[in-house]
Design a protein around this motif. Sequence first.
Motif, PDB file in Angstrom:
ATOM      1  N   VAL A 114      11.608   7.802   0.231  1.00 26.48           N
ATOM      2  CA  VAL A 114      11.415   8.562   1.469  1.00 26.48           C
ATOM      3  C   VAL A 114      10.091   9.330   1.462  1.00 26.48           C
ATOM      4  O   VAL A 114       9.362   9.326   2.472  1.00 26.48           O
ATOM      5  CB  VAL A 114      12.612   9.498   1.708  1.00 26.48           C
ATOM      6  CG1 VAL A 114      12.324  10.467   2.861  1.00 26.48           C
ATOM      7  CG2 VAL A 114      13.866   8.676   2.011  1.00 26.48           C
ATOM      8  N   PRO A 115       9.700  10.027   0.365  1.00 24.06           N
ATOM      9  CA  PRO A 115       8.412  10.734   0.401  1.00 24.06           C
ATOM     10  C   PRO A 115       7.231   9.797   0.683  1.00 24.06           C
ATOM     11  O   PRO A 115       6.326  10.154   1.441  1.00 24.06           O
ATOM     12  CB  PRO A 115       8.317  11.352  -1.000  1.00 24.06           C
ATOM     13  CG  PRO A 115       9.738  11.499  -1.432  1.00 24.06           C
ATOM     14  CD  PRO A 115      10.435  10.301  -0.872  1.00 24.06           C
ATOM     15  N   ALA A 116       7.239   8.610   0.077  1.00 26.13           N
ATOM     16  CA  ALA A 116       6.159   7.648   0.326  1.00 26.13           C
ATOM     17  C   ALA A 116       6.149   7.218   1.783  1.00 26.13           C
ATOM     18  O   ALA A 116       5.097   7.141   2.432  1.00 26.13           O
ATOM     19  CB  ALA A 116       6.318   6.427  -0.586  1.00 26.13           C
ATOM     20  N   ALA A 117       7.329   6.934   2.337  1.00 25.32           N
ATOM     21  CA  ALA A 117       7.416   6.532   3.736  1.00 25.32           C
ATOM     22  C   ALA A 117       7.004   7.669   4.661  1.00 25.32           C
ATOM     23  O   ALA A 117       6.372   7.437   5.708  1.00 25.32           O
ATOM     24  CB  ALA A 117       8.828   6.062   4.057  1.00 25.32           C
ATOM     25  N   ASN A 118       7.340   8.899   4.299  1.00 24.84           N
ATOM     26  CA  ASN A 118       6.957  10.054   5.098  1.00 24.84           C
ATOM     27  C   ASN A 118       5.438  10.143   5.215  1.00 24.84           C
ATOM     28  O   ASN A 118       4.887  10.339   6.312  1.00 24.84           O
ATOM     29  CB  ASN A 118       7.520  11.328   4.467  1.00 24.84           C
ATOM     30  CG  ASN A 118       7.249  12.555   5.311  1.00 24.84           C
ATOM     31  OD1 ASN A 118       7.553  12.581   6.500  1.00 24.84           O
ATOM     32  ND2 ASN A 118       6.662  13.567   4.694  1.00 24.84           N
ATOM     33  N   LEU A 155       0.820  -1.207   0.000  1.00 26.33           N
ATOM     34  CA  LEU A 155       0.000   0.000   0.000  1.00 26.33           C
ATOM     35  C   LEU A 155       0.856   1.259   0.000  1.00 26.33           C
ATOM     36  O   LEU A 155       0.523   2.258  -0.651  1.00 26.33           O
ATOM     37  CB  LEU A 155      -0.941  -0.023   1.210  1.00 26.33           C
ATOM     38  CG  LEU A 155      -2.030  -1.098   1.164  1.00 26.33           C
ATOM     39  CD1 LEU A 155      -2.784  -1.162   2.491  1.00 26.33           C
ATOM     40  CD2 LEU A 155      -3.002  -0.854   0.016  1.00 26.33           C
ATOM     41  N   VAL A 156       1.975   1.238   0.731  1.00 24.97           N
ATOM     42  CA  VAL A 156       2.897   2.379   0.702  1.00 24.97           C
ATOM     43  C   VAL A 156       3.479   2.553  -0.699  1.00 24.97           C
ATOM     44  O   VAL A 156       3.557   3.663  -1.242  1.00 24.97           O
ATOM     45  CB  VAL A 156       4.025   2.200   1.737  1.00 24.97           C
ATOM     46  CG1 VAL A 156       5.066   3.315   1.593  1.00 24.97           C
ATOM     47  CG2 VAL A 156       3.465   2.193   3.160  1.00 24.97           C
ATOM     48  N   ALA A 157       3.871   1.442  -1.305  1.00 26.39           N
ATOM     49  CA  ALA A 157       4.495   1.490  -2.632  1.00 26.39           C
ATOM     50  C   ALA A 157       3.584   2.135  -3.664  1.00 26.39           C
ATOM     51  O   ALA A 157       4.042   2.824  -4.578  1.00 26.39           O
ATOM     52  CB  ALA A 157       4.890   0.081  -3.062  1.00 26.39           C
ATOM     53  N   HIS A 158       2.281   1.905  -3.523  1.00 27.15           N
ATOM     54  CA  HIS A 158       1.335   2.429  -4.516  1.00 27.15           C
ATOM     55  C   HIS A 158       0.633   3.688  -4.040  1.00 27.15           C
ATOM     56  O   HIS A 158      -0.237   4.215  -4.753  1.00 27.15           O
ATOM     57  CB  HIS A 158       0.306   1.353  -4.875  1.00 27.15           C
ATOM     58  CG  HIS A 158       0.867   0.255  -5.716  1.00 27.15           C
ATOM     59  ND1 HIS A 158       0.986   0.340  -7.084  1.00 27.15           N
ATOM     60  CD2 HIS A 158       1.385  -0.953  -5.379  1.00 27.15           C
ATOM     61  CE1 HIS A 158       1.538  -0.766  -7.559  1.00 27.15           C
ATOM     62  NE2 HIS A 158       1.788  -1.572  -6.546  1.00 27.15           N
TER      63      HIS A 158
END
Length: 372
Positions: A351-355, A312-315
């Motif tokens: 990093v932006p996705a993880a943020n 879900l984070v990846a997409h």
Amino acid sequence: MTLLNHRAEGSPSAPPLLLGPSLGTSYALWDKVAPELSVTHRVVRWDLPGHGGSAAGLVRAGATVGDLAGLVLALADSLGIERFAYAGVSLGGAVGLHLAVHHPRRLSSLAVICSSAHFNGAKPWEERAALVRREGLAGLAENADARWFTSGFTVPELVQDHRDADPDAYAACCDALAAFDLRDRLPEIRVPCLLVAGRDDPATPPAHLREIADAVPGAALVEIPGASHLAPAQCPEAVLTALRAHFGAPAGRGMQVRREVLGDTHVDRAQGRQTPFTARFQDFISRYAWGEIWTDPTLSRRERSMITLTALVAHGHYEELAMHVRAARRNGLTREEIGAVLLQTAVYCGVPAANSAFATAQRVLAEEDDAS
């Protein structure tokens, strides 16, 4: 060894279901049923020797139903399938009965459709085999509709399959039907068994299926009005309904798992928003995502939650991420473990996705604190 021609549909990890054809047809007999069954099962439909794409030389004169069952087991072995559900029509149903008697450990359940434990003695089949060896199949194909369907109905592709079958292989299959009689062995069958009869079937009338149902312990019988001998082609919806109920399409279990993972509040809200437009999608989610994937014991629910969070984070599906952070907590993940998963996504998803993911997860966990 040359194998039976076959077609596989559905997820390779789904419960396997083999589908057997009637004499004179190909696996196209299941065209209106197999795709629907493949939503919940790994469906493998096969052709008789000399029919469809199967080599004629797989059988010889004097063949038995046991020989055909051996070819089916060889096909299953080649596909890595040890135990499977099975449904078959007419001769394909006889193969299923043979498997249930002689190889019960290979079957998880059985459906016998428009078939019989015997086919009215040897003489008619010996005569048909002699006729086909002498004159070919053109004459028989001309009256296939009368043997297979009620008046006015036809499936031209199946009639063409009949016309195109190899005469020697067809005759060998007639030999198998001539020698087949399992009536005295029916009480030995212990796998869950469903019998499906076509009310207007002249070849194997309902009395033949009732005879099996009465002899097999715990067997169930369904009779389909308006169906003749090839019920899956003529009345596919009725056959599909019966098979889904018998083979345990896991929608019910899927809904249970969905509630256990996502919580009653979320599922009730989703069901409350359901409309006729979205109903099939909701059914698909329950049967496939939750009923098949999430019930597969290969991975634990904890592991599935970790994988789901990462995907879900990846997409960038942060609304779904919030739902699955709650699910991960319900599946036993600690806050530290959820944080470790999201930190891992910083390396492989960016990093932006993880943020954004950390912000979403922090909000969910704060709601959890407030609720407590």
